[in-house]
Design an enzyme around this catalytic site. Sequence first.
Site, PDB file in Angstrom:
ATOM      1  N   GLU B  63       0.814  -1.224   0.000  1.00  0.00           N
ATOM      2  CA  GLU B  63       0.000   0.000   0.000  1.00  0.00           C
ATOM      3  C   GLU B  63       0.838   1.261   0.000  1.00  0.00           C
ATOM      4  OE1 GLU B  63      -0.718  -2.595   2.009  1.00  0.00           O
ATOM      5  OE2 GLU B  63      -2.668  -3.253   1.253  1.00  0.00           O
ATOM      6  N   GLN B  85      -7.537  -2.088  -1.393  1.00  0.00           N
ATOM      7  CA  GLN B  85      -8.549  -3.139  -1.398  1.00  0.00           C
ATOM      8  C   GLN B  85      -9.661  -2.864  -0.371  1.00  0.00           C
ATOM      9  OE1 GLN B  85      -6.963  -7.304  -1.206  1.00  0.00           O
ATOM     10  NE2 GLN B  85      -7.438  -7.044  -3.372  1.00  0.00           N
ATOM     11  N   PHE B  86      -9.292  -2.266   0.725  1.00  0.00           N
ATOM     12  CA  PHE B  86     -10.260  -1.844   1.747  1.00  0.00           C
ATOM     13  C   PHE B  86      -9.868  -0.448   2.219  1.00  0.00           C
ATOM     14  CE2 PHE B  86     -10.583  -6.391   1.663  1.00  0.00           C
ATOM     15  CZ  PHE B  86     -11.914  -6.662   1.920  1.00  0.00           C
ATOM     16  N   ALA B  87     -10.871   0.368   2.507  1.00  0.00           N
ATOM     17  CA  ALA B  87     -10.611   1.747   2.921  1.00  0.00           C
ATOM     18  C   ALA B  87      -9.720   1.800   4.160  1.00  0.00           C
ATOM     19  CB  ALA B  87     -11.925   2.469   3.191  1.00  0.00           C
ATOM     20  N   ASP B  88      -9.839   0.771   4.989  1.00  0.00           N
ATOM     21  CA  ASP B  88      -9.044   0.707   6.226  1.00  0.00           C
ATOM     22  C   ASP B  88      -7.541   0.819   5.938  1.00  0.00           C
ATOM     23  OD1 ASP B  88     -11.329  -0.815   8.159  1.00  0.00           O
ATOM     24  OD2 ASP B  88     -11.438  -1.189   6.003  1.00  0.00           O
ATOM     25  N   PHE B  89      -7.143   0.462   4.716  1.00  0.00           N
ATOM     26  CA  PHE B  89      -5.715   0.457   4.396  1.00  0.00           C
ATOM     27  C   PHE B  89      -5.170   1.864   4.176  1.00  0.00           C
ATOM     28  CE2 PHE B  89      -6.271  -4.079   2.450  1.00  0.00           C
ATOM     29  CZ  PHE B  89      -6.638  -4.557   3.696  1.00  0.00           C
ATOM     30  N   HIS B 131     -11.361  -4.182   8.269  1.00  0.00           N
ATOM     31  CA  HIS B 131     -11.823  -4.195   6.876  1.00  0.00           C
ATOM     32  C   HIS B 131     -13.230  -3.616   6.731  1.00  0.00           C
ATOM     33  CE1 HIS B 131      -8.595  -7.209   6.791  1.00  0.00           C
ATOM     34  NE2 HIS B 131      -8.542  -7.046   5.488  1.00  0.00           N
TER      35      HIS B 131
END
Lengths: 312, 328
Positions: B63, B85-89, B131
């Site tokens: 990331e 892939q997920f906003a959390d990243f 996630h």
Amino acid sequence: MNSADLIELYRTVVTIRFAELRIREHVEAEGFGGFWHPGIGQEGVQAGAVAAMRSDDYLYYAHRGLGYAIAKGMDMAVLFGDLLGRSTGSTGGKGGGTVHFADQSRGVLGQGGTLGSNFVMGAGTATASQLLGDGRVTVVFFGDGAAGRGTWHEAALQASVWKLPVVWVCENNGWALSARFTDQSPTPNIADRAPAYGMPGVIVDGQDPIAVHDATSEAIGRARSGEGPTLIEAKTLRIRGHYEGDRQPYREDKVADDEIPNDPVHRLGEQVDDDTRRQIDAEAREKVAAAFDEALAAPRADPSVIFEAVWA
Amino acid sequence: MASERVLGYARAINEALAEEMRRDERVWMMGQDIGKMGGVFGLTKGLQEEFGASRVRDTAINETFIVGGAAGAALGGTIPVVELQFADFVLTAADEVFHKLAKWRYMHGQFEMPVVVRLPSGVVGGAGAEHSQSLETLGMHIAGLKVAVPATPADAKGLLKSAIRDPNPVLFFEHKGLYRAKGPVPEDPELVVPFGVANVARQGRGMTVVATGLMVGRALEAADRLSEDGIDLEVVDPRTLVPLDIDTIVASVEKTHRLLIVHEAPRTAGFGAEIAQQVQERAFFALDAPVWRVAGTDTPLPQDPELEQMCIPSVDDIVEAARALAAV
């Protein structure tokens, strides 16, 4: 390297040296709004590598000194303006420290204050060049300390997988602030890490500007022809503290009185005839002094600059 | 009048990406599994076939490179649209998002940073604490980032096209729970939705409800139920949080005199707090009651899908709060 190029390289190296000395004089005499991270003694790496770049190649510099930008042709009065927080600096007066300056027209793209940012940024810029087919190469400078960042792994891996036109230039000066390189590396060289990424790792004497130039030139050639990245490790030495004023209590083998081993200025100067060298020295000293005076005379930024350039 | 057809939210995003890549050769994409696979949520299906593996690039799990590389590629004259892939990243690439994208132009006094970071956001059913979050408020707190939170297929498409054409970095929060939602989407590829213009999703006179993303639909459902009781909600969807169209919210409150803010993100220091504050600064005497929030719990999200739903506002929660606020 032909003799005209050698003379120009000497001019660059000695100009950076005088800039280093002038800045130190200012810091010691008048104090300073930020931290000056002196690059004295490392001019050979910075000037040698940049001399191998095309004027439209991209540069991400490291935090030690201004040599990279001087070598890339940035106006010294502008650079000193950044250092001194003057409105005439390339950042319009938001500077006041050594970290940020840029010149889009010369491919000087800046530096992240969080060390190791340059790895991912540089790989990204090289991706742009690959996509656009613009033939440019991105050169990323970093220190042995920044090589510990995870961003190195992420960028180096992707750059090699994609065969990006990027050259990694490590100035290994043996110290990351108080951490001795050999205390934080399981192998004696940064270049030892290159094979893991499937790229050549080249060790070069950083006190020899011509050797640095030649190694960088070869790496840039590989990058430009689509063969991917190279990791160059230039062995050099941190002469001063992390910042000017750092008394280095953590360091037993401090360098006394600027006794620069294999001083790149002298080493290169020996290959230039005396008259020419004296003339270049005088011109460089004068040019640095004039540029510094010009920056000192410039106004500080208007506070309105705080609200400028947040948005495009 | 421009023609429309019914499209899914995911399909609308895919269409925006394809149209912008056709329009401008400098636009390209990278992310994990977005090329060959077409994305874990299928958002980029067919794009590598059309535009090639050079412009639709699969990356390693990296990331910091995806976002930091996008920043560098923008400086190199391209327009990267990247997917985490997920906003959390955004937290995995936090330095690159909040320092490089947000501040590079400011720190250097030059450069444009035309980068879009697509962020599959929110609760989707058992994806777990790392996630499922709604992290859009982070983009409001650190200057230099625009923030989009589309709630409908038309807005997803139109806002994404605006984002790609914007010279500034944009955090584009796509709600995972809306990917299958359907709605009318204009055909015209030049139709974009501007940033900073709220959508009044439902007109009403009794109370203003500000909601974004998945919560817009829930607020509209609550409004339908409450209308039977004579409580007439006006639902305002800001669509972008940076810039925030506070004028439309204030104008609505001046009409309804009550404000309820609904967000999936945790209650404390969420964007609801900021909107409540701005409204009381500008329209204190228009308010007949305190500003209330219905929001996510101040906890991590449990992985169990049933427990997870209890942590974010339901239609029932909104109905109950609106009823109580109407009675204040």
